[in-house]
Structures are given as C-alpha cells and as structure tokens.
Scaffold this motif. Sequence first.
Motif, PDB file in Angstrom:
ATOM      1  N   ASP A  55       0.850  -1.201   0.000  1.00 35.39           N
ATOM      2  CA  ASP A  55       0.000   0.000   0.000  1.00 35.39           C
ATOM      3  C   ASP A  55       0.881   1.244   0.000  1.00 35.39           C
ATOM      4  N   ALA A  56       0.379   2.335  -0.517  1.00 35.36           N
ATOM      5  CA  ALA A  56       1.133   3.597  -0.532  1.00 35.36           C
ATOM      6  C   ALA A  56       1.596   3.974   0.869  1.00 35.36           C
ATOM      7  N   PHE A  57       0.725   3.795   1.846  1.00 36.66           N
ATOM      8  CA  PHE A  57       1.056   4.136   3.230  1.00 36.66           C
ATOM      9  C   PHE A  57       2.259   3.326   3.718  1.00 36.66           C
ATOM     10  N   MET A  58       2.180   2.009   3.541  1.00 30.83           N
ATOM     11  CA  MET A  58       3.243   1.132   4.033  1.00 30.83           C
ATOM     12  C   MET A  58       4.526   1.282   3.216  1.00 30.83           C
ATOM     13  N   LEU A  59       4.413   1.548   1.926  1.00 27.72           N
ATOM     14  CA  LEU A  59       5.620   1.761   1.117  1.00 27.72           C
ATOM     15  C   LEU A  59       6.387   2.981   1.613  1.00 27.72           C
ATOM     16  N   GLN A  60       5.656   4.027   2.009  1.00 28.17           N
ATOM     17  CA  GLN A  60       6.298   5.220   2.559  1.00 28.17           C
ATOM     18  C   GLN A  60       7.018   4.910   3.872  1.00 28.17           C
ATOM     19  N   ALA A  61       6.529   3.897   4.583  1.00 30.57           N
ATOM     20  CA  ALA A  61       7.089   3.530   5.881  1.00 30.57           C
ATOM     21  C   ALA A  61       8.107   2.395   5.781  1.00 30.57           C
ATOM     22  N   GLY A  62       8.531   2.052   4.568  1.00 32.78           N
ATOM     23  CA  GLY A  62       9.538   1.006   4.395  1.00 32.78           C
ATOM     24  C   GLY A  62       8.958  -0.371   4.153  1.00 32.78           C
ATOM     25  N   GLY A  63       7.742  -0.447   3.636  1.00 31.46           N
ATOM     26  CA  GLY A  63       7.076  -1.720   3.388  1.00 31.46           C
ATOM     27  C   GLY A  63       7.838  -2.658   2.467  1.00 31.46           C
ATOM     28  N   GLU A  64       8.585  -2.101   1.502  1.00 26.91           N
ATOM     29  CA  GLU A  64       9.360  -2.950   0.584  1.00 26.91           C
ATOM     30  C   GLU A  64      10.399  -3.760   1.345  1.00 26.91           C
ATOM     31  N   ASN A  65      11.080  -3.118   2.289  1.00 27.26           N
ATOM     32  CA  ASN A  65      12.102  -3.817   3.071  1.00 27.26           C
ATOM     33  C   ASN A  65      11.483  -4.907   3.937  1.00 27.26           C
ATOM     34  N   ILE A  66      10.352  -4.592   4.556  1.00 26.21           N
ATOM     35  CA  ILE A  66       9.664  -5.565   5.402  1.00 26.21           C
ATOM     36  C   ILE A  66       9.172  -6.732   4.545  1.00 26.21           C
ATOM     37  N   SER A  67       8.615  -6.410   3.373  1.00 25.07           N
ATOM     38  CA  SER A  67       8.116  -7.432   2.460  1.00 25.07           C
ATOM     39  C   SER A  67       9.232  -8.377   2.029  1.00 25.07           C
ATOM     40  N   SER A  68      10.367  -7.816   1.692  1.00 23.39           N
ATOM     41  CA  SER A  68      11.522  -8.621   1.287  1.00 23.39           C
ATOM     42  C   SER A  68      11.936  -9.567   2.407  1.00 23.39           C
ATOM     43  N   LEU A  69      11.989  -9.044   3.617  1.00 22.56           N
ATOM     44  CA  LEU A  69      12.353  -9.856   4.777  1.00 22.56           C
ATOM     45  C   LEU A  69      11.331 -10.965   5.021  1.00 22.56           C
ATOM     46  N   MET A  70      10.046 -10.619   4.928  1.00 23.03           N
ATOM     47  CA  MET A  70       8.983 -11.596   5.165  1.00 23.03           C
ATOM     48  C   MET A  70       9.005 -12.704   4.109  1.00 23.03           C
ATOM     49  N   LYS A  71       9.295 -12.339   2.861  1.00 23.97           N
ATOM     50  CA  LYS A  71       9.387 -13.356   1.799  1.00 23.97           C
ATOM     51  C   LYS A  71      10.536 -14.314   2.079  1.00 23.97           C
ATOM     52  N   LYS A  72      11.666 -13.772   2.522  1.00 23.17           N
ATOM     53  CA  LYS A  72      12.826 -14.614   2.851  1.00 23.17           C
ATOM     54  C   LYS A  72      12.496 -15.572   3.994  1.00 23.17           C
ATOM     55  N   MET A  73      11.628 -15.130   4.888  1.00 25.64           N
ATOM     56  CA  MET A  73      11.233 -15.964   6.026  1.00 25.64           C
ATOM     57  C   MET A  73      10.126 -16.955   5.660  1.00 25.64           C
ATOM     58  N   GLY A  74       9.649 -16.887   4.409  1.00 26.57           N
ATOM     59  CA  GLY A  74       8.641 -17.831   3.939  1.00 26.57           C
ATOM     60  C   GLY A  74       7.206 -17.434   4.210  1.00 26.57           C
ATOM     61  N   MET A  75       6.960 -16.165   4.459  1.00 25.21           N
ATOM     62  CA  MET A  75       5.592 -15.715   4.729  1.00 25.21           C
ATOM     63  C   MET A  75       4.741 -15.790   3.458  1.00 25.21           C
ATOM     64  N   ALA A  76       3.549 -16.341   3.587  1.00 30.78           N
ATOM     65  CA  ALA A  76       2.620 -16.443   2.463  1.00 30.78           C
ATOM     66  C   ALA A  76       1.955 -15.093   2.231  1.00 30.78           C
ATOM     67  N   GLU A  77       1.516 -14.879   0.989  1.00 27.89           N
ATOM     68  CA  GLU A  77       0.904 -13.604   0.611  1.00 27.89           C
ATOM     69  C   GLU A  77      -0.340 -13.283   1.438  1.00 27.89           C
ATOM     70  N   ASP A  78      -1.086 -14.317   1.815  1.00 24.55           N
ATOM     71  CA  ASP A  78      -2.333 -14.089   2.553  1.00 24.55           C
ATOM     72  C   ASP A  78      -2.197 -14.281   4.064  1.00 24.55           C
ATOM     73  N   GLU A  79      -0.972 -14.422   4.541  1.00 24.31           N
ATOM     74  CA  GLU A  79      -0.731 -14.560   5.970  1.00 24.31           C
ATOM     75  C   GLU A  79      -0.818 -13.180   6.635  1.00 24.31           C
ATOM     76  N   ILE A  80      -1.414 -13.131   7.811  1.00 20.76           N
ATOM     77  CA  ILE A  80      -1.633 -11.854   8.494  1.00 20.76           C
ATOM     78  C   ILE A  80      -0.579 -11.618   9.566  1.00 20.76           C
ATOM     79  N   ILE A  81      -0.020 -10.409   9.544  1.00 18.36           N
ATOM     80  CA  ILE A  81       0.872  -9.956  10.610  1.00 18.36           C
ATOM     81  C   ILE A  81       0.026  -9.085  11.522  1.00 18.36           C
ATOM     82  N   ALA A  82      -0.054  -9.438  12.787  1.00 20.87           N
ATOM     83  CA  ALA A  82      -0.822  -8.656  13.752  1.00 20.87           C
ATOM     84  C   ALA A  82      -0.066  -8.669  15.074  1.00 20.87           C
ATOM     85  N   HIS A  83       0.371  -7.494  15.498  1.00 16.52           N
ATOM     86  CA  HIS A  83       1.133  -7.407  16.742  1.00 16.52           C
ATOM     87  C   HIS A  83       1.079  -5.961  17.230  1.00 16.52           C
ATOM     88  N   SER A  84       1.180  -5.777  18.532  1.00 17.96           N
ATOM     89  CA  SER A  84       1.146  -4.418  19.088  1.00 17.96           C
ATOM     90  C   SER A  84       2.307  -3.573  18.566  1.00 17.96           C
TER      91      SER A  84
END
Length: 189
Positions: free
Chosen positions: A123-152
């Motif tokens: 999303d535009a919001f998350m891309l501004q906040a570094g979403g690409e870097n997080i996405s890259s890391l999550m893909k390396k960790m094997g996170m599925a596209e439809d898996e939900i990240i939810a944490h405080s």
Amino acid sequence: MFGFGKKKKVYFSSKVLMTREAVDKLLVNELRKKEILVITFFASTKNNLAKKLNDEVLDDFIIPADKIINGSAIPRINSFLASGGKLVLAERYPLNANETQLAEKLEANGIALPVDAYNALDDAFMLQAGGENISSLMKKMGMAEDEIIAHSMVEASIEKFQKKIASKVLTESHAPSPEQWFSINFPFG
C-alpha cells in the motif's frame, strides 16, 4: 496519579498482509458472505472493492468513512452489527487525527472498538514507511501472501509513522487515492 500502567486506548487493530491483492481478496470473500461492513477512507479503495465484487447489492456493504463521520451511515452500521455482522477498516489513513475522528464517532454511537484495520505492505502508506524492506524480509522468512501480521509493535509503528506524517503535513489536501494523497501532501516522504 502518573498514568503508569495506564493502557492507551486502541481504536484499530492492524492486520497487515503482503499485498493489497491479498487484502482485497480476503475482504471480497467476507463481503460475499455478507458478514462484514467495510469502511474506506479513499474513493479508489471503495471502487476497487466494488469492481471486484461485481455486485451492486454488495456495494452497500462498503461505507466511506465520511458517511460515518457525518452520521448518515450510523443507522445502517448499528442495524448490521445488531444482526451479528462485523465492521472492518479496509485501509489506514496517513493522518491519525482522521482515524481518531472516525473512531470517536463510532464509539459515541455505541459501536464497540477496536475495529480490525487492514493494510498491505505494498500500500502507498506502508511503502512510505519502508514496506518494501519488510516485504523482502517476510518473503525470505517464507511468509505467504495471505498470511496476516498482527502485533502491538505493528500498531505502534503505524502510529509513529502517522505522527511523522502529521508533523510534516501542515495543510492537508484530500485526494481520491492513497497514492495521490502522498503525492500531494507528502511528496518528499
């Protein structure tokens, strides 16, 4: 006396997925079951969901935030929730004040909070906040596209980024899409 141990009021519970496509798929599946009402801040989000639904009746299950803030959608929401439905937010708004205004209107009308709020790392919001870097890391960790990240910590990061945006946006210009909002209001991120 000092506010120690006082919990901050939580209006929205962030649910982050890898892509907007995954978020939309999840929301469309729930909308087809008529189990949720979806709140949107941007016209483009509402239009994209409505196009994917391809059903004029279900379009009534997508509510622009401004209709809640002005009160016109409150009776519809209360009726839907009374029948066992759930309210969700399809996207986060770049400025926390707008989300707070929405949440306070819901709360003032007896609607229970927090409400699940969906984001995607692309999303535009998350891309501004570094979403690409997080996405890259999550893909390396094997996170599925439809898996939900939810944490405080996710919620805290979103609020921190919203505060950063608010400190730089002195006068907000509204826009039909998040991408245009950032282009107009936060061009140098």
